[in-house]
Design an enzyme around this catalytic site. Structure first.
Site, PDB file in Angstrom:
ATOM      1  N   ASP A 120       0.847  -1.200   0.000  1.00 48.79           N
ATOM      2  CA  ASP A 120       0.000   0.000   0.000  1.00 48.79           C
ATOM      3  C   ASP A 120       0.879   1.246   0.000  1.00 48.79           C
ATOM      4  OD1 ASP A 120       0.792   0.007   2.633  1.00 48.79           O
ATOM      5  OD2 ASP A 120      -1.202   0.171   3.480  1.00 48.79           O
ATOM      6  N   CYS A 155      -8.486  -3.276  -2.230  1.00 46.74           N
ATOM      7  CA  CYS A 155      -7.142  -3.422  -1.661  1.00 46.74           C
ATOM      8  C   CYS A 155      -7.355  -3.398  -0.161  1.00 46.74           C
ATOM      9  CB  CYS A 155      -6.225  -2.329  -2.171  1.00 46.74           C
ATOM     10  SG  CYS A 155      -6.976  -0.685  -2.246  1.00 46.74           S
ATOM     11  N   GLY A 158      -9.208   0.485  -0.305  1.00 46.02           N
ATOM     12  CA  GLY A 158     -10.047   0.513  -1.500  1.00 46.02           C
ATOM     13  C   GLY A 158      -9.980   1.825  -2.253  1.00 46.02           C
ATOM     14  N   ILE A 159      -8.881   2.548  -2.114  1.00 46.01           N
ATOM     15  CA  ILE A 159      -8.751   3.819  -2.830  1.00 46.01           C
ATOM     16  C   ILE A 159      -7.416   3.947  -3.576  1.00 46.01           C
ATOM     17  CG2 ILE A 159     -10.432   5.157  -1.512  1.00 46.01           C
ATOM     18  CD1 ILE A 159      -8.175   6.107   0.305  1.00 46.01           C
ATOM     19  N   GLY A 160      -6.329   3.614  -2.928  1.00 46.27           N
ATOM     20  CA  GLY A 160      -5.005   3.814  -3.531  1.00 46.27           C
ATOM     21  C   GLY A 160      -4.753   2.847  -4.672  1.00 46.27           C
ATOM     22  N   GLN A 211      -3.797   7.384  -4.150  1.00 39.76           N
ATOM     23  CA  GLN A 211      -3.388   7.975  -2.879  1.00 39.76           C
ATOM     24  C   GLN A 211      -2.073   8.713  -2.887  1.00 39.76           C
ATOM     25  OE1 GLN A 211      -4.496   7.911   0.785  1.00 39.76           O
ATOM     26  NE2 GLN A 211      -5.983   8.538  -0.748  1.00 39.76           N
TER      27      GLN A 211
END
Ligand code: PTR
Ligand code: PTR
Length: 304
Positions: A189, A234, A237-239, A278
């Site tokens: 991440d 992930c 749930g954004i990057g 992100q």
């Protein structure tokens, strides 16, 4: 691609980072009331990663939840519909399921007729839990989550990803369905994948599977010709989710009309799944991955 190359040349890395910072300043065009409601907070993995009311996926009310308060409480999951290239609701971007939301996750997969799940994280990174083990890991394994039973039928191991075939049993209706689970293994991440090539290969495998199952469903499937949404997740749930979807959209557009626009794609995406992509490097990675792909396809000279 030539245009893209020129754009990239003009901007350089710092310019691309600047472009991303401009995007990041734009406030999400909507509200987060449901995600913020006190009784829903425990359903968010991260208190600062919420989904917009306007695009959130609503779980369908169940028979035993006729009373509207319960219904309101129970229709929330941290998941958002996102458009793809010429395809409305091509994806559902969502967080890595929490133990207490496994049942909700599988319920969503069932209700939205999902056939392909894309996971771009490992369950643990270092000593940190990034995502729950929400499916039976071993071949032949079976688990029950809420009213969905999930059976692991087969795992195919590839160098950078695993493809698991799962069978879903809806214990309320006694129906069953097959779902493909693709897990990409080399993407931390806040980071970028070690190689654009392996991620694009992974994307290719995911798309082939989606096309194959949609074709096999044939006239039974009455939704969009390209099929039901793919679930992409992930940890938050954004990057990584945003990066994966942006890449898919840009490459589809490139293939269709020979041009693309990373900035517009990400801007639009952030209006649907807030905070998508992100870091400046994830944004830069999109450009580079597309260029690398274009070179490999012979769309650009390879010495660029
Ligand atoms: N249906 C929502 C849920 O699942 O959480 C409930 C909800 C709806 C909560 C609206 C809050 C809402 O916003 P407001 O605070 O504006 O009523
Ligand atoms: N506030 C959280 C944290 O940094 O721990 C939110 C967060 C976590 C945001 C992971 C993005 C993350 O990455 P990804 O969306 O790729 O899982």
């Amino acid at each position: 691609p030539q245009e893209l190359l020129a754009h990239l040349g003009r901007l350089q890395r710092s310019g691309i980072h600047q472009e991303y910072e401009e995007l990041r300043k734009e406030t999400p065009p909507g509200t987060f009331h449901c995600a913020q409601a006190a009784y829903n907070q425990e359903k968010n993995r991260y208190g600062d990663v919420l989904c917009l009311d306007q695009t959130r996926v609503r779980l369908k009310p169940r028979r035993n939840e006729v009373n509207s308060f319960n219904q309101q409480r129970s229709d929330y999951i941290n998941a958002s519909f996102m458009d793809g290239y010429k395809q409305k609701n091509a994806y559902i971007g969502t967080q890595g399921p929490l133990e207490r939301t496994y049942g909700d996750f599988w319920r969503m997969v069932w209700e939205q007729n999902v056939l392909v799940i894309v996971m771009t994280t490992r369950t643990d990174e270092g000593s940190r839990r990034k995502c729950g083990q929400y499916w039976p890991l071993e071949e032949g394994g079976q688990e029950v989550y809420g009213h969905m039973a999930v059976v692991n039928q087969r795992v195919d191991h590839h160098t950078h990803y695993n493809h698991t075939t799962l069978e879903l049993h809806n214990t309320e209706t006694c129906e069953q369905r097959q779902v493909s689970h693709f897990q990409y293994l080399s993407w931390p991440d806040y980071g970028v994948p070690t190689s654009a090539v392996t991620l694009i290969e992974f994307l290719g495998a995911v798309k082939r599977q989606q096309r194959k199952v949609v074709k096999a469903l044939g006239p039974q499937w009455t939704g969009h010709p390209l099929g039901p949404p793919m679930v992409v997740h992930c940890s938050a749930g954004i990057g990584r989710t945003g990066t994966f979807c942006a890449l898919d959209i840009c490459l589809s557009q490139l293939q269709d009309v020979g041009s693309l626009n990373v900035c517009q794609t990400v801007r639009r995406m952030r209006t649907q799944r807030a905070f998508s992509i992100q870091t400046p490097d994830q944004y830069y990675f999109c450009y580079n991955a597309i260029l690398e792909h274009a070179q490999r396809q012979g769309l650009l000279p390879s010495n660029q």
